[in-house]
Design a protein around this motif. Structure first.
Motif, PDB file in Angstrom:
ATOM      1  N   ALA A  47     -20.066   2.709   4.434  1.00  0.00           N
ATOM      2  CA  ALA A  47     -19.651   1.878   5.567  1.00  0.00           C
ATOM      3  C   ALA A  47     -18.133   1.946   5.698  1.00  0.00           C
ATOM      4  O   ALA A  47     -17.406   2.011   4.708  1.00  0.00           O
ATOM      5  N   THR A  48     -17.658   1.944   6.920  1.00  0.00           N
ATOM      6  CA  THR A  48     -16.208   1.956   7.134  1.00  0.00           C
ATOM      7  C   THR A  48     -15.653   0.556   6.910  1.00  0.00           C
ATOM      8  O   THR A  48     -16.343  -0.443   7.125  1.00  0.00           O
ATOM      9  N   ASP A  49     -14.384   0.525   6.477  1.00  0.00           N
ATOM     10  CA  ASP A  49     -13.712  -0.751   6.241  1.00  0.00           C
ATOM     11  C   ASP A  49     -12.349  -0.679   6.922  1.00  0.00           C
ATOM     12  O   ASP A  49     -11.466   0.053   6.482  1.00  0.00           O
ATOM     13  N   ALA A  50     -12.177  -1.412   7.996  1.00  0.00           N
ATOM     14  CA  ALA A  50     -10.953  -1.333   8.798  1.00  0.00           C
ATOM     15  C   ALA A  50      -9.876  -2.321   8.351  1.00  0.00           C
ATOM     16  O   ALA A  50      -8.833  -2.414   8.997  1.00  0.00           O
ATOM     17  N   ARG A  51     -10.080  -3.025   7.252  1.00  0.00           N
ATOM     18  CA  ARG A  51      -9.070  -3.978   6.804  1.00  0.00           C
ATOM     19  C   ARG A  51      -7.822  -3.232   6.313  1.00  0.00           C
ATOM     20  O   ARG A  51      -7.923  -2.206   5.651  1.00  0.00           O
ATOM     21  N   PRO A  52      -6.644  -3.750   6.625  1.00  0.00           N
ATOM     22  CA  PRO A  52      -5.401  -3.084   6.175  1.00  0.00           C
ATOM     23  C   PRO A  52      -5.295  -2.983   4.650  1.00  0.00           C
ATOM     24  O   PRO A  52      -4.802  -1.987   4.128  1.00  0.00           O
ATOM     25  N   SER A  53      -5.779  -3.984   3.933  1.00  0.00           N
ATOM     26  CA  SER A  53      -5.698  -3.933   2.472  1.00  0.00           C
ATOM     27  C   SER A  53      -6.556  -2.798   1.919  1.00  0.00           C
ATOM     28  O   SER A  53      -6.153  -2.113   0.966  1.00  0.00           O
ATOM     29  N   ALA A  54      -7.733  -2.579   2.504  1.00  0.00           N
ATOM     30  CA  ALA A  54      -8.594  -1.487   2.044  1.00  0.00           C
ATOM     31  C   ALA A  54      -7.950  -0.142   2.349  1.00  0.00           C
ATOM     32  O   ALA A  54      -8.016   0.787   1.527  1.00  0.00           O
ATOM     33  N   GLN A  55      -7.312  -0.025   3.503  1.00  0.00           N
ATOM     34  CA  GLN A  55      -6.633   1.225   3.846  1.00  0.00           C
ATOM     35  C   GLN A  55      -5.450   1.476   2.917  1.00  0.00           C
ATOM     36  O   GLN A  55      -5.205   2.611   2.510  1.00  0.00           O
TER      37      GLN A  55
END
Length: 139
Positions: free
Chosen positions: A94-102
């Motif tokens: 699953a994609t995770d668009a949160r800045p912390s995950a990026q």
């Protein structure tokens, strides 16, 4: 137990009547089933006789008699594990668009580039010395 075959026969007769097949009765109303010449009377008699064959049987005898039907039911009800949505969902990221995950992903990529890049740079630094030693052996 005596009423079960009659009940099953009655259920089959009702089913046949709803399907549009009506039995023409030629007997007295006191008979359990009508004596008719309709196409489905043989099925009614077979159904009554088949239900009589299961009376006064042990569980083991019934299992032996119904083994084929049990296997067919098992095959129909069997669920292939690869087709269950929960199993399919485990294989999909699953994609995770949160800045912390990026940011965590970028730090991981940077760490791998530094480690593997350092190994390549160290090998490149020793390449001229290796080429020089090859020339001395050959010539």
């Amino acid at each position: 137990m005596d009423r079960k075959p009659q009940f099953l026969g009655l259920l089959l007769l009702i089913w046949l009547m709803f399907e549009g097949y009506v039995c023409q009765t030629t007997s007295t109303p006191s008979d359990d089933l009508c004596d008719c010449d309709c196409d489905y009377m043989d099925k009614i008699e077979y159904f009554n006789n088949a239900s009589n064959s299961y009376v006064n049987k042990t569980k083991e005898e019934l299992v032996l008699m119904l083994e084929k039907e049990l296997e067919e039911v098992k095959n129909v009800l069997e669920v292939k594990k690869a087709e269950i949505p929960a199993v399919k969902a485990r294989k999909i990221s699953a994609t995770d668009a949160r800045p912390s995950a990026q940011n965590v992903g970028m730090i991981g990529v940077a760490f791998m580039v530094i480690v593997f890049g350092g190994i390549v740079v160290l090998d490149l630094l020793s390449l001229p010395q290796y080429i020089k030693s090859l020339k001395e052996r050959c010539c």
